[in-house]
Write an enzyme that holds these catalytic residues in place. Structure first.
Site, short mmCIF file in Angstrom:
data_model
loop_
_atom_site.label_atom_id
_atom_site.label_comp_id
_atom_site.label_asym_id
_atom_site.label_seq_id
_atom_site.Cartn_x
_atom_site.Cartn_y
_atom_site.Cartn_z
N ARG A 122 0.99 -1.15 0.03
CA ARG A 122 0.30 -0.04 -0.04
C ARG A 122 0.92 1.37 -0.02
O ARG A 122 0.88 2.19 1.00
CB ARG A 122 -1.04 -0.01 0.94
N GLN A 127 -0.14 3.06 -5.65
CA GLN A 127 -1.67 3.42 -5.72
C GLN A 127 -2.48 2.96 -6.76
O GLN A 127 -3.53 2.71 -6.78
CB GLN A 127 -1.64 4.77 -5.54
N ASP A 130 -3.75 -0.33 -6.67
CA ASP A 130 -4.23 -0.74 -5.42
C ASP A 130 -5.56 -1.38 -5.51
O ASP A 130 -6.43 -0.51 -5.39
CB ASP A 130 -4.08 0.29 -4.51
N SER A 133 -8.20 -0.80 -2.44
CA SER A 133 -8.48 0.53 -2.39
C SER A 133 -9.73 0.72 -3.26
O SER A 133 -10.64 1.23 -2.89
CB SER A 133 -7.49 1.68 -2.58
N TYR A 228 -1.10 -1.14 8.50
CA TYR A 228 -2.24 -1.82 8.85
C TYR A 228 -2.40 -1.53 10.39
O TYR A 228 -1.54 -1.36 11.22
CB TYR A 228 -2.12 -3.18 8.57
P1 NAD Z 1 -8.42 -2.24 6.37
O1 NAD Z 1 -9.40 -2.87 5.32
O2 NAD Z 1 -7.26 -3.30 6.68
O3 NAD Z 1 -9.13 -1.97 8.06
C1 NAD Z 1 -9.99 -1.02 7.91
C2 NAD Z 1 -9.80 0.06 9.13
O4 NAD Z 1 -10.36 -0.92 10.30
C3 NAD Z 1 -8.47 0.37 9.21
O5 NAD Z 1 -8.39 1.78 9.32
C4 NAD Z 1 -7.85 -0.14 10.66
O6 NAD Z 1 -7.18 0.75 11.39
C5 NAD Z 1 -9.53 -0.30 11.24
N1 NAD Z 1 -9.45 -1.23 12.63
C6 NAD Z 1 -8.74 -2.28 12.75
N2 NAD Z 1 -8.89 -2.78 13.82
C7 NAD Z 1 -10.19 -2.06 14.72
C8 NAD Z 1 -10.93 -2.12 15.67
N3 NAD Z 1 -10.73 -2.93 16.55
N4 NAD Z 1 -11.53 -1.04 16.07
C9 NAD Z 1 -11.50 0.00 15.06
N5 NAD Z 1 -11.01 0.25 13.73
C10 NAD Z 1 -10.07 -0.65 13.60
O7 NAD Z 1 -7.74 -1.10 6.12
P2 NAD Z 1 -7.46 -0.11 4.47
O8 NAD Z 1 -8.68 0.59 4.22
O9 NAD Z 1 -7.29 -1.30 3.72
O10 NAD Z 1 -6.13 0.47 4.83
C11 NAD Z 1 -5.08 -0.15 5.30
C12 NAD Z 1 -3.66 0.72 5.48
O11 NAD Z 1 -3.32 1.45 3.96
C13 NAD Z 1 -4.35 2.12 5.98
O12 NAD Z 1 -3.04 2.64 6.73
C14 NAD Z 1 -4.36 3.05 4.61
O13 NAD Z 1 -4.17 4.44 4.87
C15 NAD Z 1 -3.22 2.46 3.91
N6 NAD Z 1 -3.58 2.82 2.53
C16 NAD Z 1 -2.53 3.44 1.84
C17 NAD Z 1 -2.37 3.77 0.29
C18 NAD Z 1 -1.35 4.43 -0.23
O14 NAD Z 1 -0.55 5.08 0.04
N7 NAD Z 1 -1.35 4.18 -1.47
C19 NAD Z 1 -3.77 3.50 -0.38
C20 NAD Z 1 -4.81 2.89 0.45
C21 NAD Z 1 -4.50 2.56 2.06
#
Ligand code: NAD
Length: 379
Positions: A122, A127, A130, A133, A228
């Site tokens: 990620r 991006q 991804d 996303s 994550y």
């Molecule tokens: P995900 O689907 O793995 O999880 C969804 C959300 O649930 C996350 O924000 C996580 O912190 C939260 N979560 C986990 N346990 C929890 C709990 N017990 N209570 C409340 N919330 C909880 O997340 P995602 O949307 O796939 O994103 C994962 C990471 O990847 C993030 O840091 C996001 O910013 C990053 N990301 C980066 C890029 C990029 O830079 N290109 C693009 C997309 C996502």
């Protein structure tokens, strides 16, 4: 290079892995794109739409599998289909390797180099490819639309001659990609939105969308190096649950999106918390397919528990399959284009590349993915 796609075998999968704009660009690069007959018929798209973009339509799946250098699907194939692929070719799809490790053995047995889309790092550089996303974003949107459809109230405030209607309260648990889109969609519909996440870094993002970030001091939470969420301790989970219970009680709609990479989703909303909510409220569990955040949520089902409607998400991006396929196709294009050798007209599986290292699962009969091997303890 011949790049083939297939009709998805899973009856719950209606997304396409290739879409006309991506096909046009791929064929323009010199890639021969093969698609099955009637590929997009279920989305009201005739073969001619794909052919005009440059794809060739095939009738014989066995032959198309055997001649292709690269195969792409939304979901990983079963062993019967893997056996048909050309030895030494590359396959790419959502492989769900942590819950479906046997698929890696199948690719290894058949000598296929396989790429798992959900393992693409990620990072900013990755991006545009991804897949998680692009699809999670749509899932967040669909979750709110489904909630609005099921709720017997309206989202916005309305001041009418017959009286004033107050906006509904929406509580979103987990503010990653899906959660942030759910916040934005609920806000656009006029709801009052609150959100919580264990990663404090998202507070600002939640606020920038006009929602309130619910604060709770759980001590050390944070995130992994890959961005994550870390798993909470038992005490932290108990503290979180009491606060969640209060927020859920006051909400008309609760949308849960919490996931933990490579492990089952955390259970956050207990049966007791559901019982404390007002009858007529709606819960949407976006993590229902990966273990569920909500007790009683079943993927693909709508259950009424003590007057509260609990909807377990099942392939929510598939509810807007046209857009989901368009974005999926663009992700495929961006992935292939990034490693396409323009002179040799073939995909360059560069083993030194960070993104390839992150998502390549099997190669030359071996499971090679460091992160997978570490998480599963096979290293
Ligand atoms: P995900 O689907 O793995 O999880 C969804 C959300 O649930 C996350 O924000 C996580 O912190 C939260 N979560 C986990 N346990 C929890 C709990 N017990 N209570 C409340 N919330 C909880 O997340 P995602 O949307 O796939 O994103 C994962 C990471 O990847 C993030 O840091 C996001 O910013 C990053 N990301 C980066 C890029 C990029 O830079 N290109 C693009 C997309 C996502």
């Amino acid at each position: 290079m011949k790049l083939v796609t297939f009709r998805e075998k899973n009856p719950n999968e209606n997304r396409l892995s290739l879409f006309p704009p991506a096909i046009k660009k791929l064929t323009g690069m010199g890639v021969e794109v093969l698609i099955p007959q009637d590929y997009g018929l279920h989305l009201e798209m005739n073969d001619s739409v794909f052919q005009e973009a440059g794809a060739k339509t095939y009738a014989d799946e066995v032959e198309a599998s055997g001649v292709s250098d690269f195969s792409v699907r939304v979901r990983a194939p079963g062993i019967e289909d893997i056996k048909l692929l050309k030895k030494g070719s590359i396959h790419a799809s959502f492989m769900d390797p942590f819950t479906n490790p046997a698929v890696l053995d199948d690719f290894n047995t058949c000598g296929i180099s396989s790429v798992s889309f959900e393992m693409i790092p990620r990072t900013t550089l990755a991006q545009k490819m991804d897949f998680l996303s692009s699809q999670a974003n749509l899932a967040g949107y669909v979750a709110v639309i489904k909630a609005a459809e099921s709720l017997n109230k309206i989202f916005p405030m309305m001041m009418t001659a017959a009286g004033t209607v107050t906006p509904v309260k929406v509580f979103i648990i987990g503010a990653g990609v899906a959660g942030l889109q759910a916040i934005a969609t609920a806000k656009r519909l006029g709801a009052k939105v609150e959100a919580f996440d264990t990663r404090p870094v998202v507070e600002e993002q939640v606020q920038s969308l006009g929602a309130k970030f619910v604060k709770l001091d759980l001590g050390d939470t944070g995130q992994t190096d890959g961005g994550y969420a870390k798993e909470l301790t038992k005490e932290q989970m108990e503290m979180q649950q009491e606060m969640m219970a209060k927020c859920c009680e006051q909400s008309d709609v609760v949308i849960t999106t919490a996931q933990l990479f490579g492990r089952p989703a955390p259970r956050i909303v207990t049966g007791e918390m559901v019982n404390r909510m007002n009858p007529g409220s709606i819960i949407i569990d976006l993590a229902a397919e990966t273990g569920g955040n909500v007790e009683g949520a079943v993927a693909g089902e709508k259950n009424i528990i003590n007057g509260v409607t609990v909807i377990g998400a099942k392939n929510f991006p598939g509810h807007v399959a046209h857009v989901a396929s368009q974005l999926f196709g663009n992700n495929v294009l961006n992935f292939v284009e990034s490693y396409f050798d323009k002179e040799k007209k073939k995909f360059n599986l560069n083993l030194e590349d960070e993104i390839i290292q992150g998502c390549l699962m099997t190669h030359k009969g071996q499971t090679v993915n460091e992160m997978y091997l570490n998480i599963t303890g096979n290293k």
